[in-house]
Scaffold this motif. Structure first.
Motif, mmCIF file in Angstrom:
data_model
loop_
_atom_site.group_PDB
_atom_site.id
_atom_site.type_symbol
_atom_site.label_atom_id
_atom_site.label_comp_id
_atom_site.label_asym_id
_atom_site.label_seq_id
_atom_site.Cartn_x
_atom_site.Cartn_y
_atom_site.Cartn_z
ATOM 1 N N GLU A 188 0.180 -6.964 -9.778
ATOM 2 C CA GLU A 188 1.135 -6.179 -10.511
ATOM 3 C C GLU A 188 0.898 -4.552 -10.156
ATOM 4 O OE1 GLU A 188 0.938 -6.535 -14.605
ATOM 5 O OE2 GLU A 188 1.901 -8.571 -14.680
ATOM 6 N N LYS A 189 1.758 -3.732 -10.376
ATOM 7 C CA LYS A 189 1.702 -2.348 -10.086
ATOM 8 C C LYS A 189 1.381 -1.548 -11.798
ATOM 9 C CE LYS A 189 5.311 -2.623 -7.656
ATOM 10 N NZ LYS A 189 6.646 -2.321 -7.099
ATOM 11 N N ILE A 190 0.359 -1.002 -11.667
ATOM 12 C CA ILE A 190 -0.068 -0.413 -13.010
ATOM 13 C C ILE A 190 -0.357 1.133 -13.090
ATOM 14 C CG2 ILE A 190 -1.649 -0.614 -14.884
ATOM 15 C CD1 ILE A 190 -0.504 -3.344 -14.523
ATOM 16 N N ARG A 191 -0.171 1.841 -14.024
ATOM 17 C CA ARG A 191 0.222 3.066 -13.698
ATOM 18 C C ARG A 191 -1.061 3.794 -14.004
ATOM 19 N NH1 ARG A 191 4.522 5.254 -11.571
ATOM 20 N NH2 ARG A 191 6.455 4.413 -12.521
ATOM 21 N N SER A 192 -2.259 3.356 -14.593
ATOM 22 C CA SER A 192 -3.421 4.064 -14.613
ATOM 23 C C SER A 192 -4.783 2.829 -14.686
ATOM 24 C CB SER A 192 -3.564 4.764 -16.004
ATOM 25 O OG SER A 192 -3.899 3.633 -17.173
ATOM 26 N N SER A 193 -5.774 3.413 -14.230
ATOM 27 C CA SER A 193 -7.121 2.504 -14.168
ATOM 28 C C SER A 193 -7.488 1.817 -15.329
ATOM 29 C CB SER A 193 -8.092 3.294 -13.508
ATOM 30 O OG SER A 193 -9.476 2.607 -13.443
ATOM 31 N N LYS A 194 -7.258 2.426 -16.371
ATOM 32 C CA LYS A 194 -7.429 1.682 -17.704
ATOM 33 C C LYS A 194 -6.737 0.695 -17.905
ATOM 34 C CE LYS A 194 -8.055 2.886 -22.550
ATOM 35 N NZ LYS A 194 -7.933 3.948 -23.629
ATOM 36 N N LYS A 195 -5.416 0.953 -17.745
ATOM 37 C CA LYS A 195 -4.316 -0.040 -17.998
ATOM 38 C C LYS A 195 -4.319 -1.257 -17.063
ATOM 39 C CE LYS A 195 -0.835 2.736 -20.105
ATOM 40 N NZ LYS A 195 0.520 3.460 -19.970
ATOM 41 N N ALA A 196 -4.859 -1.004 -15.811
ATOM 42 C CA ALA A 196 -5.082 -1.879 -14.687
ATOM 43 C C ALA A 196 -6.175 -2.956 -15.163
ATOM 44 C CB ALA A 196 -5.449 -1.467 -13.487
ATOM 45 N N PHE A 197 -7.408 -2.483 -15.677
ATOM 46 C CA PHE A 197 -8.604 -3.169 -16.333
ATOM 47 C C PHE A 197 -8.110 -3.931 -17.470
ATOM 48 C CE2 PHE A 197 -11.260 -0.228 -13.620
ATOM 49 C CZ PHE A 197 -11.805 -1.271 -13.151
ATOM 50 N N LYS A 205 1.671 6.579 -6.987
ATOM 51 C CA LYS A 205 0.287 6.896 -7.659
ATOM 52 C C LYS A 205 0.059 5.739 -8.874
ATOM 53 C CE LYS A 205 0.612 12.131 -7.168
ATOM 54 N NZ LYS A 205 0.862 12.031 -5.611
ATOM 55 N N ILE A 206 0.093 4.695 -8.170
ATOM 56 C CA ILE A 206 -0.114 3.654 -9.236
ATOM 57 C C ILE A 206 -1.703 3.154 -9.151
ATOM 58 C CG2 ILE A 206 2.132 3.006 -9.652
ATOM 59 C CD1 ILE A 206 1.462 0.539 -7.824
ATOM 60 N N LYS A 207 -2.134 2.218 -9.867
ATOM 61 C CA LYS A 207 -3.298 1.423 -9.690
ATOM 62 C C LYS A 207 -3.174 0.162 -9.597
ATOM 63 C CE LYS A 207 -7.988 2.262 -9.449
ATOM 64 N NZ LYS A 207 -8.398 3.414 -8.707
ATOM 65 N N PRO A 208 -2.971 -0.555 -8.371
ATOM 66 C CA PRO A 208 -2.564 -1.997 -8.233
ATOM 67 C C PRO A 208 -3.543 -2.643 -8.430
ATOM 68 C CG PRO A 208 -3.231 -0.882 -6.015
ATOM 69 C CD PRO A 208 -3.113 0.218 -6.771
ATOM 70 N N VAL A 209 -3.144 -3.901 -9.169
ATOM 71 C CA VAL A 209 -3.910 -5.008 -9.459
ATOM 72 C C VAL A 209 -3.688 -6.123 -8.456
ATOM 73 C CG1 VAL A 209 -4.803 -6.826 -10.833
ATOM 74 C CG2 VAL A 209 -4.172 -4.696 -11.859
ATOM 75 N N LEU A 210 -4.822 -6.379 -7.505
ATOM 76 C CA LEU A 210 -4.694 -7.593 -6.552
ATOM 77 C C LEU A 210 -4.920 -8.676 -6.978
ATOM 78 C CD1 LEU A 210 -5.966 -5.177 -3.578
ATOM 79 C CD2 LEU A 210 -3.675 -5.299 -4.449
ATOM 80 N N THR A 211 -4.655 -9.811 -6.413
ATOM 81 C CA THR A 211 -5.036 -11.018 -6.677
ATOM 82 C C THR A 211 -5.274 -11.969 -5.413
ATOM 83 O OG1 THR A 211 -4.892 -12.954 -8.230
ATOM 84 C CG2 THR A 211 -2.827 -12.247 -7.319
ATOM 85 N N PHE A 212 -5.647 -13.320 -5.472
ATOM 86 C CA PHE A 212 -5.810 -13.904 -4.295
ATOM 87 C C PHE A 212 -4.551 -15.218 -4.321
ATOM 88 C CE2 PHE A 212 -9.946 -12.462 -4.100
ATOM 89 C CZ PHE A 212 -10.438 -12.705 -2.667
ATOM 90 N N GLU A 213 -3.694 -15.558 -3.534
ATOM 91 C CA GLU A 213 -2.841 -16.393 -3.511
ATOM 92 C C GLU A 213 -2.859 -17.218 -2.266
ATOM 93 O OE1 GLU A 213 1.906 -15.740 -3.334
ATOM 94 O OE2 GLU A 213 1.266 -15.135 -5.384
ATOM 95 N N ALA A 255 0.857 -1.240 0.029
ATOM 96 C CA ALA A 255 0.120 -0.119 -0.019
ATOM 97 C C ALA A 255 0.709 1.178 0.148
ATOM 98 C CB ALA A 255 -1.014 -0.153 1.096
ATOM 99 N N VAL A 256 1.897 1.317 0.783
ATOM 100 C CA VAL A 256 2.660 2.256 0.917
ATOM 101 C C VAL A 256 3.388 2.586 -0.647
ATOM 102 C CG1 VAL A 256 4.988 3.283 1.502
ATOM 103 C CG2 VAL A 256 3.321 2.148 3.186
ATOM 104 N N VAL A 257 3.813 1.660 -1.185
ATOM 105 C CA VAL A 257 4.370 1.679 -2.554
ATOM 106 C C VAL A 257 3.328 2.368 -3.533
ATOM 107 C CG1 VAL A 257 5.184 0.559 -4.633
ATOM 108 C CG2 VAL A 257 6.291 -0.033 -2.433
#
Length: 282
Positions: free
Chosen positions: A201-210, A185-193, A178-180
């Motif tokens: 992954e850390k993505i730069r924008s909401s559109k790229k995250a989707f 100012k990234i839009k992180p994608v989270l998953t279940f592991e 969360a701190v990173v």
């Protein structure tokens, strides 16, 4: 064998099975400004998100008491059931399903099987649906459990969160991620592991995250050796969910794409406007 299926209120259940006579649901409480709300009983998702937005204190959730679970199992046994599959939200989110193992032998003559879905919401609801349908189709206990394992082993979910604060404060995501995210100012994608929510992954924008989540879902589609279905799950963000459903359906026209929502308990941790994309074996 007379089989009952138990689940908890974090499962998003298809309407056609919600009143099935062999299905029993444990409510999970959410606590907001000192008030306890039992999911699906005292409050529904739409109303809850309005309260969440205006809450003065940080919201929390709680596990059902083991005594309540035992009372439910005893009431089910009194109806003549001798076997119970109890399907619950991931042990990586809540310790409840693991705690159930302490009472799995508490009722003479009743086999209780706590089942860790390692997920929640729509994919977990699909597991419940398959188990209930298995009863109607007169499948054996072993056949139903094998089918549940196939779904669990072939379920993948990706979360695009509007605000990580709830996940961090609730202890469901590492502070470091969360701190990173905040600094860059990234839009992180989270998953279940292994059933836990982690940074994918850390993505730069909401559109790229989707776009990235949609792409990874497609990779899983190619890898899974069973028919699959896709899910779009939202936390009071129907407009975005419908947009994602349309994009996924256009991208993968041969796969059904279902839409649903995160209820109060999961919504408490993910926060309003969160979107989940998931795939599972049928």
């Amino acid at each position: 064998m007379k089989l009952a299926i138990v689940t908890d209120s974090t499962a998003f259940l298809p309407e056609r099975i919600q009143k099935h006579p062999d299905l029993f649901i444990m409510p999970i409480p959410a606590i907001l400004d000192g008030q306890i709300y039992n999911e699906g009983i005292d409050i529904e998702a739409d109303e809850y998100y309005g309260l969440l937005k205006n809450s003065k204190e940080f919201p929390t959730t709680s596990q059902p008491a083991l005594g309540e679970a035992l009372e439910l199992y005893e009431s089910i046994a009194a109806k003549g059931y001798d076997t119970i599959i109890s399907i619950h939200l991931s042990s990586g989110i809540s310790g409840f399903v693991n705690n159930l193992h302490t009472i799995e032998n508490a009722i003479d003559g009743v086999k209780i099987i706590p089942y860790d879905s390692k997920i929640t919401s729509m994919p977990m609801g699909h597991m419940v649906e398959v188990a209930v349908d298995g009863i109607d189709q007169e499948k054996s206990l072993a056949e139903i459990l094998v089918h549940l394992d196939v779904i669990r082993d072939n379920t993948h979910a990706y979360l695009i969160i509007d605000d990580l604060n709830n996940l961090v404060r609730g202890g469901r995501l590492t502070n470091g991620a969360a701190v990173v995210a905040g600094l860059l100012k990234i839009k992180p994608v989270l998953t279940f592991e292994e059933g836990k929510i982690v940074l994918f992954e850390k993505i730069r924008s909401s559109k790229k995250a989707f776009n990235r989540a949609e792409e990874v879902i497609g990779q899983h589609k190619d890898e899974i050796k069973h028919p699959v279905k896709l899910y779009v799950i939202h936390a009071n963000n129907l407009e975005m969910a419908l947009e994602e459903q349309k994009k996924l359906q256009e991208r993968y026209p041969d796969v059904p794409v279902e839409i649903g929502y995160f209820g109060p308990v999961i919504g408490t941790h993910l926060g309003e406007k969160a979107i989940g994309l998931a795939i599972s074996a049928q």
